[in-house]
Design a protein around this motif. Structure first.
Motif, short mmCIF file in Angstrom:
data_model
loop_
_atom_site.label_atom_id
_atom_site.label_comp_id
_atom_site.label_asym_id
_atom_site.label_seq_id
_atom_site.Cartn_x
_atom_site.Cartn_y
_atom_site.Cartn_z
N VAL A 1 0.83 -1.21 0.00
CA VAL A 1 0.00 0.00 0.00
C VAL A 1 0.87 1.25 0.00
O VAL A 1 0.51 2.27 -0.60
CB VAL A 1 -0.95 -0.01 1.22
CG1 VAL A 1 -1.52 1.38 1.50
CG2 VAL A 1 -2.10 -0.98 0.98
N ALA A 2 2.03 1.18 0.65
CA ALA A 2 2.92 2.35 0.71
C ALA A 2 3.37 2.78 -0.68
O ALA A 2 3.74 3.95 -0.87
CB ALA A 2 4.14 2.02 1.57
N GLY A 3 3.31 1.88 -1.66
CA GLY A 3 3.72 2.24 -3.02
C GLY A 3 2.60 2.21 -4.02
O GLY A 3 2.82 2.37 -5.23
N ALA A 4 1.36 1.98 -3.56
CA ALA A 4 0.22 1.87 -4.47
C ALA A 4 -0.52 3.19 -4.58
O ALA A 4 -0.49 4.02 -3.68
CB ALA A 4 -0.73 0.77 -3.98
N GLY A 5 -1.20 3.38 -5.70
CA GLY A 5 -1.97 4.60 -5.92
C GLY A 5 -3.34 4.30 -6.47
O GLY A 5 -3.62 3.21 -6.98
N ARG B 1 11.61 5.09 -5.74
CA ARG B 1 11.37 6.36 -5.05
C ARG B 1 11.95 6.31 -3.64
O ARG B 1 11.77 5.33 -2.91
CB ARG B 1 9.87 6.65 -4.97
CG ARG B 1 9.23 7.01 -6.31
CD ARG B 1 7.78 7.38 -6.06
NE ARG B 1 7.05 7.59 -7.30
CZ ARG B 1 6.99 8.76 -7.95
NH1 ARG B 1 7.66 9.81 -7.46
NH2 ARG B 1 6.30 8.87 -9.07
N LYS B 2 12.62 7.38 -3.27
CA LYS B 2 13.23 7.43 -1.94
C LYS B 2 12.18 7.35 -0.84
O LYS B 2 12.40 6.75 0.21
CB LYS B 2 14.05 8.72 -1.79
CG LYS B 2 15.53 8.48 -1.71
CD LYS B 2 16.28 9.76 -1.44
CE LYS B 2 17.78 9.42 -1.41
NZ LYS B 2 18.61 10.63 -1.21
N THR B 3 11.02 7.96 -1.07
CA THR B 3 9.98 7.96 -0.04
C THR B 3 9.51 6.54 0.26
O THR B 3 9.25 6.18 1.42
CB THR B 3 8.77 8.81 -0.48
OG1 THR B 3 8.36 8.41 -1.80
CG2 THR B 3 9.14 10.29 -0.49
N PHE B 4 9.41 5.70 -0.79
CA PHE B 4 9.00 4.31 -0.61
C PHE B 4 10.08 3.52 0.13
O PHE B 4 9.81 2.83 1.12
CB PHE B 4 8.71 3.67 -1.97
CG PHE B 4 8.36 2.21 -1.89
CD1 PHE B 4 7.11 1.80 -1.44
CD2 PHE B 4 9.28 1.23 -2.26
CE1 PHE B 4 6.78 0.45 -1.37
CE2 PHE B 4 8.96 -0.11 -2.19
CZ PHE B 4 7.71 -0.50 -1.74
N GLU B 5 11.29 3.67 -0.34
CA GLU B 5 12.40 2.92 0.24
C GLU B 5 12.61 3.29 1.71
O GLU B 5 12.76 2.43 2.58
CB GLU B 5 13.67 3.20 -0.57
CG GLU B 5 14.86 2.34 -0.22
CD GLU B 5 16.03 2.61 -1.14
OE1 GLU B 5 17.18 2.55 -0.65
OE2 GLU B 5 15.80 2.89 -2.34
N GLU B 6 12.59 4.59 1.99
CA GLU B 6 12.81 5.05 3.36
C GLU B 6 11.62 4.72 4.26
O GLU B 6 11.79 4.43 5.45
CB GLU B 6 13.09 6.55 3.37
CG GLU B 6 14.43 6.91 2.72
CD GLU B 6 14.64 8.41 2.65
OE1 GLU B 6 13.70 9.17 3.00
OE2 GLU B 6 15.74 8.84 2.23
N GLY B 7 10.40 4.78 3.69
CA GLY B 7 9.21 4.45 4.48
C GLY B 7 9.22 3.01 4.94
O GLY B 7 8.91 2.72 6.11
#
Length: 470
Positions: free
Chosen positions: A136-140, A203-209
């Motif tokens: 879900v963290a990477g889904a839209g 994406r950095k936001t996905f990886e870091e999240g």
């Protein structure tokens, strides 16, 4: 000594809809496959979960969320008032666990339909919920909505726009921290990771999240290298203490990302079964089918109840900690199917509330179960369809490529013996305490559920149709 052990591996592979090319940086930027155990990575201060209790805000009207009830699909609550009632008095950790349990029973029914009726089942709903929360963290857009509906994430913070997803991951973070603590009498360890094909721009936001909330460290690998499979299997074997070995035979060379989570649960019974009393007794698998199985015995004070509405006896076998295995044994040999159809959080909640404590003689079989499931069809049955096809929206993972999930699997091994377990809305009037019965005998097909009681998390569940079949 252990009373039960469960080992779980959840994994999914992502493919690009574009033609796969060679790795952009073969041999460069790649690091050895290694585990990343959450208990080592998470640095969260000691928490009182009830600090996070808050009543839901202004819930939207029921008409804004029409129920979409398919075969195994999770139904929407009758009203947001009913959801408010279910959440009342519960911390946010417990609310998330409640919705995970709703998902677990819906998923169980769908999974059971896809398996032969005489087969044993074992799976980890907690492992699947955690893995899908990472997705879900990477889904839209529609993909995110489908997953959220199936897992109940959309109900978690129903009408609080903005920050909803961040709160979801934050509560998963705290739930993981609570469950993976070391000082309990049981041990639950998790290991998560993301393996990315060299050259893929994530994406950095996905990886870091994922690293922050789930302890999942991203590593660059070469999926075209035959040694990658061997290294991955060694990693999983190490994470599950050797109980899950060679679970991956091959990886599609077009794979661009692999996300996995391995769980290891080990718990000792509070009341050990007496090894010298284990005897070969009858277990009835059918009207005229009987097998002899090693039946364990203990005489101890335990919680139990009888549910006359659903015609079953329920006992709580405590681990030496705040966790237990619930055994649900129908009156009749073929009564399990009815219970499976009706199983709900409310049923379990009423069982737990109505249990009485008294000395009982308990007989349950020793058993070892293995589950190896390809779960795409089961999730599609629950309404998650886009994720596995070209229409998937995983733009939160990678902007440049169109990705979809090509493989979603769970591998589970569960052992129950004398020492413990090791695993890689019903009206109250329908219940009565099991006070008139001094014996609890599981000598025909039954359900089992492993709960952590402080967070009310359902960690593992399944059924035993024949203890001799693994």
């Amino acid at each position: 000594m252990m009373c039960g052990v469960c080992f779980v591996l959840c994994g999914l592979c992502l493919l690009s809809t574009e033609a796969a090319g060679p790795n952009s940086h073969p041999g460069q930027g790649e690091v050895p496959l290694e585990s990343n155990t959450l208990t080592r990575e998470l640095s969260v201060p000691e928490l009182d979960e009830y600090e996070y209790y808050a009543e839901p805000g202004d819930y939207e009207d029921e008409e804004d969320h029409p129920a979409e009830v398919g075969k195994g699909r999770l139904p929407a609550p009758r009203s947001w008032d009913s959801l408010r009632r279910r959440f009342r008095g519960k911390s946010r950790l417990q609310r998330l666990a409640l919705l995970n349990t709703d998902f677990a029973f819906s998923f169980y029914r769908s999974l059971a339909r896809s398996q032969p009726a005489a087969d044993n089942l074992v799976f980890s709903p907690f492992g699947l919920s955690s893995l899908m929360a990472m997705v879900v963290a990477g889904a839209g857009n529609g993909t995110r909505e489908q997953i959220s509906r199936a897992l109940g994430f959309n109900m978690f913070m129903a009408s609080q726009p903005g920050g909803e997803e961040m709160l979801l991951h934050d509560i998963f973070h705290k739930l993981n921290h609570r469950l993976y603590k070391h000082h309990f009498g049981y041990r639950l360890k998790g290991s998560s990771g993301i393996y990315i094909r060299g050259g893929l721009e994530v994406r950095k936001t996905f990886e870091e999240g994922l690293r922050h909330y789930y302890g999942a460290q991203a590593q660059s690998v070469d999926f075209l290298d035959p040694q990658t499979v061997a290294k991955f299997n060694r990693l999983i074997s190490k994470a599950t203490k050797g109980k899950l070995q060679d679970v991956v035979e091959d990886i599609d060379p077009q794979t661009v990302m692999l996300i996995y989570q391995a769980l290891h649960f080990k718990g000792s019974w509070e009341h050990k079964f007496i090894k010298s009393k284990t005897a070969m007794l009858h277990f009835y698998t059918g009207r005229s089918a009987v097998v002899k199985v090693p039946m364990m015995y203990v005489r101890a004070t335990m919680l139990a109840t009888t549910d006359h509405t659903h015609e079953c006896d329920v006992i709580s076998l405590p681990y030496s900690a705040n966790a237990s295995m619930l055994l649900v044994v129908p009156y009749r040999t073929f009564g399990l199917r009815h219970i499976e159809r009706e199983l709900s959080w409310e049923m379990v909640d009423n069982w737990l509330k109505d249990m009485t404590n008294r000395t009982r003689e308990v007989y349950i079989p020793k058993f070892t179960l293995h589950g190896d499931y390809d779960l795409i069809e089961t999730f599609e049955d629950l309404g998650v369809t886009d994720l596995f096809h070209n229409q998937a929206d995983l733009s939160g993972i990678c902007e440049e490529r169109k990705l979809y999930v090509s493989s979603l699997k769970q591998h589970v091994a569960l052992k129950v013996d004398e020492e413990g377990s090791e695993v890689a809305a019903v009206s109250l009037s329908g219940f009565m305490p099991l006070s008139s019965q001094a014996k609890f005998m599981a000598d025909h097909p039954f359900l089992f559920l492993i709960f952590e009681h402080h967070t009310q998390s359902l960690l593992f569940m399944g059924r035993v149709m024949n203890p001799l079949n693994q």
